[in-house]
Structures are given as structure tokens and as C-alpha cells.
Design an enzyme around this catalytic site. Structure first.
Site, PDB file in Angstrom:
ATOM      1  N   SER A 147       0.718  -1.117  -0.110  1.00 26.49           N
ATOM      2  CA  SER A 147      -0.046  -0.045   0.020  1.00 26.49           C
ATOM      3  C   SER A 147       0.773   1.190  -0.088  1.00 26.49           C
ATOM      4  O   SER A 147       1.475   1.560  -1.009  1.00 26.49           O
ATOM      5  CB  SER A 147      -0.993   0.014   1.239  1.00 26.49           C
ATOM      6  OG  SER A 147      -1.924   0.743   1.051  1.00 26.49           O
ATOM      7  N   ASP A 192      -9.679  -5.273  -4.214  1.00 26.60           N
ATOM      8  CA  ASP A 192      -8.516  -4.301  -3.775  1.00 26.60           C
ATOM      9  C   ASP A 192      -8.955  -2.977  -4.017  1.00 26.60           C
ATOM     10  O   ASP A 192      -9.375  -2.419  -5.277  1.00 26.60           O
ATOM     11  CB  ASP A 192      -7.245  -4.651  -4.247  1.00 26.60           C
ATOM     12  CG  ASP A 192      -5.992  -4.269  -3.316  1.00 26.60           C
ATOM     13  OD1 ASP A 192      -6.303  -3.269  -2.674  1.00 26.60           O
ATOM     14  OD2 ASP A 192      -5.303  -5.062  -3.356  1.00 26.60           O
ATOM     15  N   HIS A 231      -7.600  -5.574   0.083  1.00 21.81           N
ATOM     16  CA  HIS A 231      -6.370  -4.808   0.025  1.00 21.81           C
ATOM     17  C   HIS A 231      -5.197  -5.589   0.984  1.00 21.81           C
ATOM     18  O   HIS A 231      -4.356  -5.042   0.940  1.00 21.81           O
ATOM     19  CB  HIS A 231      -6.733  -3.277   0.625  1.00 21.81           C
ATOM     20  CG  HIS A 231      -5.579  -2.484   0.681  1.00 21.81           C
ATOM     21  ND1 HIS A 231      -4.902  -2.282  -0.590  1.00 21.81           N
ATOM     22  CD2 HIS A 231      -5.016  -1.635   1.522  1.00 21.81           C
ATOM     23  CE1 HIS A 231      -4.168  -1.347  -0.516  1.00 21.81           C
ATOM     24  NE2 HIS A 231      -4.121  -1.046   0.896  1.00 21.81           N
TER      25      HIS A 231
END
Length: 292
Positions: A101, A240, A267
Site C-alpha cells: 500500500s 482491492d 487490500h
């Protein structure tokens, strides 16, 4: 047994780190998300320590590291500098790098500096452009019930993020596109607690996952991706918030990459499908190391 401690960086602050696993395999250095999430939710990656050291650390401003009240420090450039300091302090001359991320954005920024000793990189659930990420979030919001779309847009425009309708819609977005497990693991819940009121997250990102109004909102490294020459594994979940579109944008512009999509994940595929995820990453590392 895990080894943990603190290192002091050039700002005079302390960073907490932990090393798990051992063996002759090239060490793995992990970059957590958020920004400000702390390492906790990456704990399922400890399984990669079978044959190699795996290094976790809490970036400055979160987790067990120092948390100065210092908004001017919260920039992607300073956090990239921090990676070099962690590597120097822990003697990490050759590493695999995994950024998830925000950690992937940070990883891209770091790789574009052409640092020595990077054997490979895993860019997990990330993108090379905040504007692209924002567009993808808007698309996903457009798939939600109309009343939730309206709550997110109307209260988002006024900054009324505490409105119950906004909060309910935000949680629905998270259940769809952050973590799809019916009960979120403890390591993920500790990360949620880390992010509550976190100054780093607020400064760089903004109030929540899909409202990026912080100082990174115009960040775009898509034109520079061709400069990344190390082998790269891209991973994302089918659902995601930083999904296939963002990953393929990176894949199409780097010299040596592959993409793995985890069909039952959002995610945090490493926590939603930990066995499949760790097996995929471990196989990638072995393949890279066998190339010599």
C-alpha cells in the site's frame, strides 16, 4: 526467537525494529502501509522467515517508534531517506524489498533512487500514481448503494466525516475493498488502532482510505517506472481498493515484472489468504535467487 530493538536515526529519533527467521536466504525488508499503520498487520509475512531473516520496522511517527509532533517531517522523501538509515544500522547490504500500500508508493520512490543491493521487490496492493488511485476509488464508490454514494460525496465535500451516514458508508467500503474477512485478524485491528488520529496518515494521506487530500495527493511516478530494473512481483486482491488497474499500469512500464491477483482478497491479501500469498512470494524469491 525474534530479535527486536531500536535504532537512532539522523533526526535523533528512535525507530523500533524486529527480525524474525534465519538462514542463508537474502533478507527481506518490509515497508508497512498507512502511512502510519505500523508493522502489525504485516505479521502474517513472518512465515517467510523460513530460510531467511525478515525485518519489520515501524516508520517514524507510528507504532513503537517515536511519534514527534512534526508535520513538516511527514514527506515521502524523508521516509525514503529512512530506509537507507535502517539498512545501514542493521547491515542490510543485499535485500529483497516488500512494500504494501503506502509502503509500495514508498518502495517505488526508493527504487527510483537506484539504491545498491536490491535483489528484487514486491509491490503489494499499491500504485504509482495517487490521481489514478483516486479515480479507482471513485469507480468503486460508484458501485455502492446510491444512499451510501450520496453520503460519501455530500459529507466528503463539507468535511463532515463524523456524520453517521458517512461513517456507515466508509465501513461498507472497507468491508468490500480493504479486508473481506468476516472477522478482521488481531494484527489488522491493531493497525486500525495505530491509524486512529495518526498525524502521519492525516498529513500525507487525509481523513480516510479514499479521500487523499494530504501532501501526496499529486504524486505520480508513472512516467518514471521504466527506470526500475530489478525483478518485481506485483500483488493485489481481486476486490482491492488498489487493484488490478493500478498494478497493470506498473507492470506495463517495468522491464522485469509479473502480477499475481488473489481472487478471494481485497487490500490485505497477505492476511486474507496468508498461505497462498506467502507461497507465491517465497517462490518468487527462490526464482530470483536461482538466477544468480
Amino acid at each position: 526467537m525474534p530479535r527486536e530493538g531500536f535504532i537512532t536515526i539522523s533526526t535523533g529519533h528512535r525507530l523500533w525494529y524486529k527480525i524474525v527467521g534465519e538462514g542463508s536466504g537474502t533478507p527481506l525488508l518490509t515497508l508497512h502501509g498507512g502511512p502510519g499503520a505500523g508493522h502489525d498487520y504485516l505479521e502474517p509475512l513472518e512465515a517467510l522467515g523460513n530460510g531467511r531473516p525478515v525485518i519489520f520496522y515501524d516508520q517514524l511517527g507510528c507504532g513503537k517508534s517515536d511519534k514527534p509532533d512534526a508535520r513538516p517531517m511527514w514527506t515521502i522523501e524523508r521516509f525514503a531517506d529512512e530506509i537507507d538509515e535502517v539498512r545501514a544500522a542493521l547491515g542490510l547490504e543485499r535485500i529483497h524489498l516488500l512494500g504494501q500500500s503506502w509502503g509500495g508508493w514508498l518502495g517505488i520512490e526508493y527504487l527510483l533512487r537506484q539504491p545498491a543491493g536490491i535483489v528484487s521487490a514486491v509491490l503489494a496492493s499499491t500504485s504509482a500514481s495517487i490521481p489514478q488511485f483516486t479515480r479507482e476509488c471513485e469507480r468503486l464508490i460508484g458501485e455502492m448503494p446510491e444512499e451510501m454514494q450520496r453520503a460519501l460525496r455530500e459529507h466528503g465535500l463539507t468535511g463532515n466525516y463524523a456524520d453517521p451516514g458517512y461513517q456507515a458508508a466508509m465501513m461498507e467500503f472497507y468491508k468490500r475493498h480493504l479486508c473481506r474477512l468476516p472477522e478482521w485478524p488481531g494484527c489488522v485491528m491493531r493497525t486500525v488502532a495505530n491509524l486512529d488520529g495518526n498525524q502521519v496518515y492525516d498529513t500525507i494521506n487525509g481523513p480516510n482510505e479514499f479521500t487523499t487530500i494530504g501532501n501526496l495527493r499529486y504524486w505520480n511516478r508513472i512516467p518514471d517506472l521504466h527506470q526500475i530494473r530489478v525483478p518485481v512481483l506485483l500483488t493485489c486482491g481481486r476486490y482491492d481498493e488498489l487493484g488490478e488497474v493500478c498494478s497493470r499500469t506498473i507492470l506495463d512500464r517495468i522491464a522485469d515484472g509479473r502480477l499475481e491477483i488473489f481472487e478471494h482478497s481485497a487490500h490485505v491479501a497477505h492476511a486474507e489468504e496468508p498461505d497462498a500469498y506467502n507461497n507465491t512470494v517465497a517462490a518468487f524469491f527462490r526464482a530470483v535467487e536461482n538466477r544468480g
